[in-house]
Design a protein around this motif. Structure first.
Motif, PDB file in Angstrom:
ATOM      1  N   SER A1386       0.777  -1.312   0.059  1.00 27.18           N
ATOM      2  CA  SER A1386       0.006  -0.280   0.165  1.00 27.18           C
ATOM      3  C   SER A1386       0.835   1.216  -0.194  1.00 27.18           C
ATOM      4  N   ARG A1387       1.875   1.243   0.872  1.00 25.62           N
ATOM      5  CA  ARG A1387       2.768   2.360   0.927  1.00 25.62           C
ATOM      6  C   ARG A1387       3.554   2.544  -0.507  1.00 25.62           C
ATOM      7  N   ALA A1388       4.093   1.526  -1.165  1.00 24.64           N
ATOM      8  CA  ALA A1388       4.543   1.818  -2.313  1.00 24.64           C
ATOM      9  C   ALA A1388       3.612   2.086  -3.439  1.00 24.64           C
ATOM     10  N   LEU A1389       2.356   1.924  -3.312  1.00 22.50           N
ATOM     11  CA  LEU A1389       1.646   2.304  -4.341  1.00 22.50           C
ATOM     12  C   LEU A1389       1.172   3.554  -4.041  1.00 22.50           C
ATOM     13  N   TYR A1390       1.383   4.055  -3.000  1.00 25.46           N
ATOM     14  CA  TYR A1390       0.940   5.552  -2.906  1.00 25.46           C
ATOM     15  C   TYR A1390       1.811   6.362  -3.749  1.00 25.46           C
ATOM     16  N   ILE A1391       2.851   6.130  -3.951  1.00 28.79           N
ATOM     17  CA  ILE A1391       3.891   6.926  -4.874  1.00 28.79           C
ATOM     18  C   ILE A1391       3.430   6.359  -6.248  1.00 28.79           C
ATOM     19  N   TYR A1392       2.856   5.223  -6.660  1.00 26.55           N
ATOM     20  CA  TYR A1392       2.680   5.095  -8.073  1.00 26.55           C
ATOM     21  C   TYR A1392       1.459   5.698  -8.183  1.00 26.55           C
ATOM     22  N   MET A1393       0.355   5.706  -7.322  1.00 26.02           N
ATOM     23  CA  MET A1393      -0.814   6.618  -7.614  1.00 26.02           C
ATOM     24  C   MET A1393      -0.646   8.095  -7.674  1.00 26.02           C
ATOM     25  N   GLN A1394       0.476   8.643  -6.725  1.00 20.26           N
ATOM     26  CA  GLN A1394       0.601   9.946  -6.929  1.00 20.26           C
ATOM     27  C   GLN A1394       1.235  10.348  -8.376  1.00 20.26           C
ATOM     28  N   LEU A1395       2.043   9.570  -8.954  1.00 22.58           N
ATOM     29  CA  LEU A1395       2.526   9.704 -10.292  1.00 22.58           C
ATOM     30  C   LEU A1395       1.571   9.616 -11.374  1.00 22.58           C
ATOM     31  N   SER A1547      12.027   7.128  -0.564  1.00 21.53           N
ATOM     32  CA  SER A1547      11.118   7.076   0.600  1.00 21.53           C
ATOM     33  C   SER A1547      11.449   5.831   1.358  1.00 21.53           C
ATOM     34  N   PHE A1548      11.999   4.633   0.716  1.00 25.47           N
ATOM     35  CA  PHE A1548      12.156   3.301   1.326  1.00 25.47           C
ATOM     36  C   PHE A1548      13.550   2.840   1.646  1.00 25.47           C
ATOM     37  N   TYR A1549      14.548   3.638   0.787  1.00 23.13           N
ATOM     38  CA  TYR A1549      16.072   3.198   1.039  1.00 23.13           C
ATOM     39  C   TYR A1549      16.476   3.372   2.411  1.00 23.13           C
ATOM     40  N   CYS A1550      17.368   2.053   2.746  1.00 24.68           N
ATOM     41  CA  CYS A1550      17.938   1.977   3.990  1.00 24.68           C
ATOM     42  C   CYS A1550      19.017   1.181   3.770  1.00 24.68           C
ATOM     43  N   ASP A1551      20.055   1.386   4.241  1.00 25.63           N
ATOM     44  CA  ASP A1551      21.550   0.823   4.029  1.00 25.63           C
ATOM     45  C   ASP A1551      21.255  -0.630   4.912  1.00 25.63           C
ATOM     46  N   THR A1552      21.006  -1.478   4.280  1.00 26.04           N
ATOM     47  CA  THR A1552      20.834  -2.866   4.753  1.00 26.04           C
ATOM     48  C   THR A1552      22.193  -3.514   4.783  1.00 26.04           C
ATOM     49  N   GLY A1553      23.100  -3.335   3.982  1.00 20.90           N
ATOM     50  CA  GLY A1553      24.162  -3.985   3.879  1.00 20.90           C
ATOM     51  C   GLY A1553      24.995  -3.763   5.170  1.00 20.90           C
ATOM     52  N   ARG A1554      24.999  -2.604   5.646  1.00 23.74           N
ATOM     53  CA  ARG A1554      25.619  -2.202   6.784  1.00 23.74           C
ATOM     54  C   ARG A1554      25.009  -2.865   8.014  1.00 23.74           C
ATOM     55  N   CYS A1555      23.570  -3.060   8.001  1.00 27.08           N
ATOM     56  CA  CYS A1555      22.904  -4.034   8.960  1.00 27.08           C
ATOM     57  C   CYS A1555      23.460  -5.085   9.059  1.00 27.08           C
ATOM     58  N   ARG A1556      23.589  -5.914   8.014  1.00 27.84           N
ATOM     59  CA  ARG A1556      24.255  -7.291   7.909  1.00 27.84           C
ATOM     60  C   ARG A1556      25.624  -7.530   8.545  1.00 27.84           C
ATOM     61  N   LEU A1557      26.365  -6.322   8.316  1.00 27.66           N
ATOM     62  CA  LEU A1557      27.750  -6.370   8.690  1.00 27.66           C
ATOM     63  C   LEU A1557      27.799  -6.131  10.211  1.00 27.66           C
ATOM     64  N   SER A1558      27.016  -5.180  10.830  1.00 25.11           N
ATOM     65  CA  SER A1558      27.050  -4.915  12.149  1.00 25.11           C
ATOM     66  C   SER A1558      26.045  -5.650  13.120  1.00 25.11           C
ATOM     67  N   VAL A1572      12.716  -4.577   4.122  1.00 23.37           N
ATOM     68  CA  VAL A1572      11.547  -3.793   3.409  1.00 23.37           C
ATOM     69  C   VAL A1572      12.384  -3.376   2.293  1.00 23.37           C
ATOM     70  N   TRP A1573      13.535  -2.872   2.281  1.00 18.28           N
ATOM     71  CA  TRP A1573      14.089  -2.078   1.082  1.00 18.28           C
ATOM     72  C   TRP A1573      14.477  -3.394   0.287  1.00 18.28           C
ATOM     73  N   ASP A1574      15.166  -4.285   1.067  1.00 24.70           N
ATOM     74  CA  ASP A1574      15.508  -5.318  -0.028  1.00 24.70           C
ATOM     75  C   ASP A1574      14.203  -6.171  -0.791  1.00 24.70           C
ATOM     76  N   GLU A1575      13.211  -5.893  -0.245  1.00 24.45           N
ATOM     77  CA  GLU A1575      12.134  -6.709  -0.976  1.00 24.45           C
ATOM     78  C   GLU A1575      11.631  -5.897  -1.957  1.00 24.45           C
ATOM     79  N   ILE A1576      11.478  -4.529  -1.872  1.00 26.45           N
ATOM     80  CA  ILE A1576      10.883  -3.792  -3.101  1.00 26.45           C
ATOM     81  C   ILE A1576      11.844  -3.404  -4.048  1.00 26.45           C
ATOM     82  N   GLN A1577      13.395  -3.325  -3.495  1.00 27.68           N
ATOM     83  CA  GLN A1577      14.440  -3.007  -4.452  1.00 27.68           C
ATOM     84  C   GLN A1577      14.479  -4.307  -5.409  1.00 27.68           C
ATOM     85  N   ALA A1578      14.472  -5.594  -4.969  1.00 29.99           N
ATOM     86  CA  ALA A1578      14.481  -6.603  -5.813  1.00 29.99           C
ATOM     87  C   ALA A1578      13.205  -6.785  -6.788  1.00 29.99           C
TER      88      ALA A1578
END
Length: 1620
Positions: A1386-1395, A1547-1558, A1572-1578
């Motif tokens: 739903s949150r991702a489709l907010y951006i889609y509908m806005q565009l 809106s969704f980006y988060c440095d998940t790589g650093r999360c995995r390392l730390s 969440v970022w990995d799911e939508i990015q992929a």
């Protein structure tokens, strides 16, 4: 009381003895010949032949013999013998005799003697048959002796008797209109000043309430009408005359019931229709009020179809309802299968030859007027009120219009009251009565022919060369002192009003107005007699007032059996026995009224008049009277006219359905376009989702679900192209609704019924393409296919109905587009696809459940997932995660449950809901059509916020905007405004008069001499390839400081000549001959335009610029500013001088669009001239600058132009039927003959003396007798007259070419060229533009910025739309947590509908803006003001800041509520910039498409298709891996994908790589632990590192689209010629 000794013995004033032998005064055929014995005049006399004699006689008998000069001229005829005429007849050929006989017959018939002429022919030609033998119809020899049938038989000569028969058959109740004590005032408030701007609207949102509370309010009541009394009688034509501001339009509106008391108006007095108040009568059935809006017709119907529809809606009597008597009368017409009423209207109005031509196929304004008049003729209108025809009508067209209305008034015994902008003498003579208004008061009311005589008694003498209308208007406007005779003093308007109230004319009017009985008054003109008796009558047999009367009256005792000339067209009714004579005029003397004095004086007057009539000879005019109960033969029919409509609801709906079907057939290209659009979108969707149905893969199942959303969205958006078409037809609907053609409900039902097959065909085309390509379910023997077809059909029909409703509630197209986008946004947002149901806030749940698109998506999912995915979940537990919770269910049902799509056993419910919405839309449409009407000349033009109160308003008149005292509004605020003195022009402005400024302070002028020799134009018809001659060959010249008039010719040949002289040859024309400027061939238009100004009518200028800014724009781009002496202060001075010279300084800061109405034609004409003068031209060309203006305004404008020419400029103007006073302002004139030949070139002279001397010197040409104005005389003999358009008797082009004047002009042209030869200096620099490209860009961008700053309906409306959309979306997606797959989606489709919503709305909204600005920039391109590629660039630059603000408002409200991109300032700003770049890209794309195609409908089609393709391939509905290879190019070149990557990454980006390392991170996760970022990015192929590049890519696409728009603007023909 003395009795005339010559009276008969049986005359008894007590009425006790009846006469044994009635007295007659009769002028039979022999008497006519005895009175007009004539000799053969000199050969150059107009009386040199019998034919010419009768021509002159008929003209002079129709005109008012107002002076002794006319009588003296006619006496030359009366005193001669006839032996020489007889000699000529005896020696004439057979053809000549036949022609003379026909001319005699026509002249006799025009004077009411058709029967006498026929009798004479019968006696002379015994044994020869005449057409129409037997009678009542009259007749004349038929062409070729052919037998006439049908309506040709009915419409043959002897027509007047037939007309009166028709008047009795049509059964329209005659109306005696009486009005008394009319006092009308308007209230003007000063709440705001100036015009609305984006900044003021924005400021008002925050501080508007406080500002209004603190602002001082004051108002003023302005009297418009002051004690108006009068009447309108059946069969009569009344001219309402007066200067602008006198109250003419207000009086017509009051009579029509369209003006009354309100908060801003106060009305007192009474208007009676027969014996009922206007409020008690259904005026819409009996009264037709015709203004500018009335002259509009559906362009997709032919003339005959338009009139058939008008007949069906307004004519209660049809051939099927004819009585036996009527069937006998119309037998021949009915045998031919013709409707007699329709056929006679087509014949009378001259529409028979073009009856099958579409109204929109370049129908002339004159033919439009004929069509409007024909609609009225077919209706049941007893009173026609005409408020100023369009300014495009020339005097000849106005004459035709009035003449047609006069015929119709006589036919139907209806009445007509007209207000005309300019009244020629010929038109003036067509009216029966005249009402002259001045400053809201009546200055004269009575017979038209008595008006000049009445004012002559007050000391006002009309010169021969001045038309009566102009003479009377001058008196009413307070400018009558020029006509004052010696020994008299000029009277003020107030004094003239008092004089009128002491006159017999006023007393007779009040006798009728205040009488208890309803009296029908009519007027008779004839040379023949009546049988009258003088007696006292008791009771008159009336039930209204049975009290006996004792006064003596002249009563019609018997109708003459010898002649029936009182049935002629000059009589307003048919004389009946018992009618009472109430006024008499003999030989054009003033009307002597009977019954206006005391009883005994009445007896004396009546006896004296009776005695006078006994010996009367000559022209006799009578005013007769009968009581209404005797007059009205149609009382039994009056009840039906109290019903609102002629037809029943069913009949009306049927007729409307038939009309809509005809329109649909004419719009077959649009229907095919929409079908093609449906097919293209269907093929795209089918290939995009190719064979995805049935694939047990969750991603592809999501895509199948998306297919339902895409289908409903596409089918909805297909209908957007209908909005411009509905807006085009809406004014016609308003007109026909006000005239009670039909009910609003019938109109709505008819539209929806005709839309059904279109909606079905579109749904079928889309369904076939999508269903089989996508592999949708085919189970149940195709039932699912039919259900899908039915679903799309209902959605399509719902969308069509919705767009129709939006067109009914939107004031302008821009508002309609914005509203359509907002409503469609609501339906798409709450359809259940872009947000999961359990994420919808509780306060929005109700919208979700009632949304028809939600139910459409439910029905689609039920159909496809319940039948297309029937295998059990147990087979796909590992592949489909949602099956783990429901292993025993079919895959389809488990998927629906997982996506919160509740199943239902009531599969029919979605269809019922959608159908219910359709019914609701229909009801709302009916209410809107019935209750809402948007008035005004053009709602999209800028308007003042409120009407300002003049600081120094004076009741006794207005000095006006200019020296003419004319604001050009009949009773508008502007015409009553006393303008303050011109403001100080600044410290740099020398304190000197304007004339001195033009003489010494103006910019230097390049001296020019224009010469042309043997110039001729031929034009080829693009369809038939026929070559037609337009004008020429013509020769002439123009030198600095002179004014040249181009007059004569037919079909605008003088206007075309003007354009050719200005260098603008028509595209289909071929110009031959020499056209030289300073002895050299004309250069390119872009170069020549710098020394030439051309004003063609009310040209399109940028309506959102002020008058001063328009002049500055013209001067800044057309005057070479590279010269050291050409400073900015010099340009400013030049502009201010032009404003002052044209009298425009008081309105210099008003927007140009404020004057684009019929009320301000004079100001608008001055603005058009001033804009051209601002360019400092050496030559100024004007096409009919006085068209549509009153006499004083015309003289004012031409006087200004005369002063302009004195500064060294050449003024060349085309004129159509100018008055002598107007033409005398020119030094030279070039006159074209009937066929465009060159008939004259030379000096004009005072009162056109030089022109008259030339034509009077031509042998065998009628001499000027002073009975008409000199210009009318010249135009008549050339065959270009107002009422004489026959081919001339001479070849005037050959005569002029053989004359000494032509030789002298030829020598002068040679001398002019010799003086210019060898000077060596070019008269202008040969470069493309006078200013640099930088200056051009700066000025055009500034102009575009001002346009958008003031076009608040577009810019501020968009801002409000963004705020509303942000509030709606923000509240819908309010703080959705993405801790599960539902929240993430739903949150991702907010951006889609806005565009999606912003992109579609932005691209579509710019199309009508570009289209409305098209006339202005086509004019600018024609003049070569700037490089064409600059225009699209300027528009893009001007739009940028407004989109920055709008997108900021949307992001602030929407994202703030939804919590999207609000983690940091940087994220917010990046999101904002990315969204702005995307909206700019969409707008530039819309602008490019608008310039690519010629019509808005085509542009909307292309935008709809491309937006749908981009939305589908953006990687949201179909994930990037599933997009077919053949659509990958659309995926990569896709503004939606680029913007989606920017906004989603931010809106969704988060440095998940650093999360995995730390191992420690705040990045949100899904319940299964996936970031969440990995799911939508992929899934979306997002790349946060590309955000900056994607923003640049969006900017680059904007630049690309703008560049392509520039290319299209420069290269495509429809962007330069204006052809639509």
């Amino acid at each position: 009381m003395e009795i005339d000794p010559d009276a008969p013995e049986w005359l008894n004033l007590n009425g006790l003895n009846s006469p044994s032998e009635p007295i007659e005064w009769i002028l039979d055929k022999q008497a006519i010949m005895d009175r007009h014995q004539t000799c053969v005049p000199p050969m150059n006399s107009p009386l040199s032949s019998p034919e010419n004699f009768f021509n002159v006689y008929s003209v002079s008998s129709e005109r008012d013999n107002e002076t002794s000069t006319i009588q003296a001229n006619m006496s030359r005829v009366m005193d001669c013998s006839s032996h020489e005429v007889g000699h000529m007849i005896n020696n004439a050929s057979t053809d000549s005799l036949r022609r003379v006989a026909l001319e005699w017959y026509e002249n006799f018939k025009r004077n009411g003697l058709a029967k006498e002429a026929e009798k004479a022919l019968r006696e002379q030609f015994e044994g020869e048959e005449l057409d129409g033998e037997g009678g009542d119809q009259g007749g004349i020899l038929s062409e070729g002796g052919a037998h006439l049938v049908g309506m040709k038989y009915v419409l043959k000569d002897g027509f007047v008797s037939y007309l009166h028969e028709v008047a009795q058959i049509t059964s329209i109740p005659q109306q005696v209109v009486r009005f008394s004590g009319i006092q009308y005032s308007r209230k003007f408030e000063n709440l705001h000043s100036g015009y609305e701007t984006f900044g003021k609207k924005l400021f008002g949102c925050f501080f508007g309430l406080a500002f209004r509370l603190l602002q001082k309010r004051y108002s003023s009541w302005m009297p418009v009408l002051k004690g108006i009394d009068g009447y309108v009688m059946p069969g009569s034509m009344t001219l309402l005359l007066g200067p602008p501001g006198s109250g003419k339009s207000s009086l017509l509106q009051i009579l029509a019931g369209k003006a009354g008391s309100s908060k801003l108006a106060l009305l007192e007095g009474a208007v009676m229709y027969n014996d009922k108040l206007a409020s008690e009568v259904c005026l819409s059935r009996l009264v037709a009020f015709i203004d500018g809006q009335f002259n509009k017709h559906i362009p997709f119907l032919s003339i005959r179809e338009t009139l058939k529809f008008a007949r069906d809606c307004t004519q209660g009597l049809r051939p099927k309802n004819f009585t036996p008597q009527m069937r006998k009368f119309f037998a021949d017409a009915l045998v031919e299968g013709q409707d007699p009423f329709l056929e006679y209207v087509l014949e009378i109005l001259g529409l028979k030859e073009i009856q099958h031509q579409l109204v929109g196929e370049e129908l002339s304004e004159s033919d439009h007027q004929k069509l409007t008049t024909a609609e009225l003729a077919l209706g049941t209108y007893a009173v026609m009120l005409y408020d100023q025809p369009p300014a495009d009508l020339d005097p000849a067209a106005i004459y035709d219009l009035v003449d047609m209305l006069r015929i119709l008034s006589r036919i139907k015994q209806s009445s007509a009251v007209m207000v005309l902008p300019e009244v020629s003498q010929e038109t003036f003579n067509l009216f029966d009565r005249l009402v002259l208004l001045g400053n809201g008061q009546i200055l004269y009311q009575g017979p038209r022919q008595d008006a000049v005589l009445y004012f002559a008694k007050l000391g006002y003498t009309k010169p021969l060369h001045v038309d009566s209308g102009a003479f009377l208007e001058d008196i009413a406007s307070g400018q009558g002192s020029q006509y004052i005779a010696p020994g008299f003093a000029a009277l003020s308007v107030e004094e003239l009003a008092k004089c009128y109230k002491m006159s017999d004319h006023y007393k007779d009017v009040m006798r009728i107005v205040e009488g208890e009985d309803i009296k029908c008054t009519y007027w008779v003109k004839s040379e023949a007699g009546l049988c009258l008796s003088l007696k006292t009558e008791f009771g008159h047999g009336t039930s209204v007032n049975s009290e006996p009367r004792h006064e003596a009256e002249l009563v019609v005792a018997e109708l003459s059996s010898k002649i029936g000339s009182f049935e002629g067209i000059e009589s307003t009714s048919i004389v009946q026995v018992g009618d009472v004579v109430k006024g008499i005029s003999i030989n054009n003397e003033g009307m002597q009224y009977l019954g206006v004095d005391s009883r005994w004086n009445q007896c004396d007057d009546t006896s004296q008049v009776y005695s006078k009539l006994s010996h009367a000879r000559g022209h006799i005019s009578l005013q007769l009277e009968r009581y209404k109960d005797r007059e009205d033969k149609y009382q039994s029919h009056s009840e039906q006219f109290q019903r609102p409509f002629i037809q029943t609801w069913g009949e009306s709906t049927k007729v409307l359905i038939q009309r809509q079907m005809k329109i649909a057939r004419q719009l077959h290209m649009l229907i095919k376009l929409r079908l093609f659009q449906s097919t293209v979108l269907g093929l795209f969707a089918g290939t995009m989702f190719y064979k995805m149905v049935g694939q047990y893969n969750q991603m592809q199942m999501n895509s199948v679900r998306a297919l339902g959303f895409v289908s409903t969205m596409n089918v909805m958006l297909i209908n957007l192209v209908q909005l411009p078409l509905h807006m085009l037809q809406r004014p016609i609907f308003y007109k026909q609704r006000s005239q009670r053609f039909f009910r609003a409900s019938s109109f709505a039902i008819a539209y929806h019924v005709v839309s059904l097959p279109q909606a079905f065909l579109e749904a079928l085309a889309y369904t076939i393409c999508v269903y089989f390509l996508a592999g949708l379910s085919l189970v149940a023997n195709g039932v699912i296919f039919l259900e899908y077809l039915l679903l799309l059909f209902l959605v399509d029909f719902f969308g069509s109905s919705l767009i129709f409703l939006i067109s009914a509630i939107s004031s302008i197209s821009e508002m309609g587009s914005a509203l359509a986008g907002l409503i469609v946004s609501y339906f798409l947002l709450f359809c259940g696809f872009v947000i999961y149901p359990h994420n919808i806030p509780r306060y929005w749940k109700w919208m979700y459940y009632i949304n028809p698109l939600h139910h459409a998506n439910l029905a689609f999912c039920y159909q496809q997932f319940n039948h297309g995915y029937a295998r059990p979940c147990a087979d796909f537990i590992d592949e489909l995660p949602f099956c783990k919770s429901s292993p025993g269910q079919p895959v389809g049902k488990a998927y629906l449950a997982f996506n919160q799509i509740a199943g239902s056993s009531r599969s029919w419910l979605p269809y019922v809901v959608i159908f219910g919405w359709i019914i609701i839309i229909h009801i709302l449409t009916f209410i809107a059509l019935n209750k809402i009407e948007f008035k005004g000349d053009n709602p999209s033009l800028p308007q003042l916020k409120r009407t300002k109160v003049p600081r120094n308003y004076e009741e006794n008149g207005a000095n006006g905007l200019c020296s003419s005292s004319r604001g050009e509004s009949d009773d508008s605020f502007m015409s009553k405004l006393v303008w303050p003195a011109s403001p100080d022009l600044g410290p740099w402005m020398p304190k000197t008069c304007v004339d001195m400024g033009w003489a010494g302070l103006a910019l230097p002028i390049i001296p020019m001499v224009l010469s042309f020799e043997k110039l001729a134009l031929t034009r080829s018809n693009p369809k038939t390839k026929e070559i037609s001659h337009v004008f020429g060959p013509v020769s002439g010249f123009a030198v600095p400081g002179t004014m040249l008039a181009l007059i004569g010719g037919l079909k605008s040949s003088n206007s075309i000549l003007l354009r050719c002289l200005a260098g603008h040859t028509p595209p289909s024309g071929k110009l031959t001959g020499e056209l030289l400027a300073n002895g050299r061939q004309l250069p390119s238009i872009s170069v020549f335009s710098r020394v030439v100004g051309i004003v063609v009518g009310l040209e399109a200028h940028q309506c959102y610029l002020s008058v001063r800014e328009s002049l500055q724009f013209s001067a800044g781009l057309r005057i070479d500013s590279s010269s050291p002496t050409m400073s900015r202060s010099a340009l400013r001075l030049h502009v201010e001088l032009v404003l002052a010279q044209l009298g425009l300084t008081p309105v210099a800061d008003w927007l140009v669009g404020s004057f684009y109405s019929k009320k301000t034609k004079e100001i608008a004409r001055k603005i058009a001239i001033a804009i051209e003068l601002a360019a400092n031209p050496s030559l100024l060309f004007l096409d009919n600058p006085t068209s549509g203006l009153d006499n004083a305004a015309s003289l004012t404008i031409l006087s200004i132009l005369s002063r302009v020419s004195a500064s060294g400029r050449i003024i060349i103007s085309s004129l159509t039927h100018p008055s002598s006073r107007v033409l005398s302002l020119f030094q030279r004139a070039l006159i074209l003959s009937h066929n465009g030949g060159h008939a004259y070139f030379g000096a004009v002279g005072f009162d056109c003396k030089e022109i008259l001397d030339f034509f009077n010197s031509i042998p065998k040409v009628p001499q000027y007798l002073g009975t008409q104005s000199p210009t009318d005389f010249v135009m008549d003999i050339l065959g270009c007259g107002i009422n004489n358009r026959k081919p001339p008797i001479k070849n005037f082009a050959y005569i002029y070419e053989s004359s000494t004047l032509h030789d002298a002009n030829r020598k002068e042209i040679i001398n002019v060229r010799k003086r210019l030869t060898g000077q060596g200096k070019p008269y202008m620099a040969d470069f493309a533009y006078p200013t640099t490209y930088i200056r051009q860009v700066a000025m055009v961008v500034l102009r575009s910025q001002r346009l958008l700053w003031r076009n608040v309906r577009y810019t501020f409306g968009r801002l409000i739309g963004c705020a509303t959309l942000g509030l709606l979306m923000g509240s819908l997606y309010f703080q959705i947590e993405y801790n599960d797959i539902y929240g993430l989606t739903s949150r991702a489709l907010y951006i889609y509908m806005q565009l999606l919503l912003l992109g579609v709305v932005s691209a579509n909204n710019v199309i009508p803006q570009i289209n409305s600005d098209r006339p202005a920039w086509i004019r600018e391109r024609r003049l070569g003001l700037y490089a064409p590629f600059i225009y699209p660039i300027s528009w893009a630059f001007a739009e940028a800041p407004y989109f920055l603000i709008s997108s900021l408002v949307l992001v602030s409200i929407g994202n703030g509520l939804a919590g999207v991109a609000t983690r940091s300032v940087r994220a917010f700003l990046t999101y904002w910039v990315g969204l702005w770049a995307f909206v700019m890209c969409s707008t530039c794309f819309g602008m490019m498409v608008a310039l690519l195609v010629p019509t808005p409908a085509q542009a909307a089609f292309i935008v709809s298709v491309m937006m749908s393709m981009w939305v589908s391939t953006s990687g949201v509905l179909v994930l990037p891996p599933d997009i077919r290879l053949y659509y990958r190019a659309l995926f990569w070149f896709n503004p939606f994908r680029l913007a989606g990557n920017v906004l989603t990454s931010v809106s969704f980006y988060c440095d998940t790589g650093r999360c995995r390392l730390s191992g420690v991170c705040s990045c949100p996760r899904l319940p299964d632990g996936v970031f969440v970022w990995d799911e939508i990015q992929a899934a979306r192929w997002l790349n946060p590192g590309r955000v900056g590049w994607d923003i640049l890519a969006l900017v680059g696409m904007s630049v690309l689209f703008t560049g392509l728009a520039s290319v299209f603007f420069v290269t495509l023909r429809h962007n330069s010629s204006g052809s639509r």
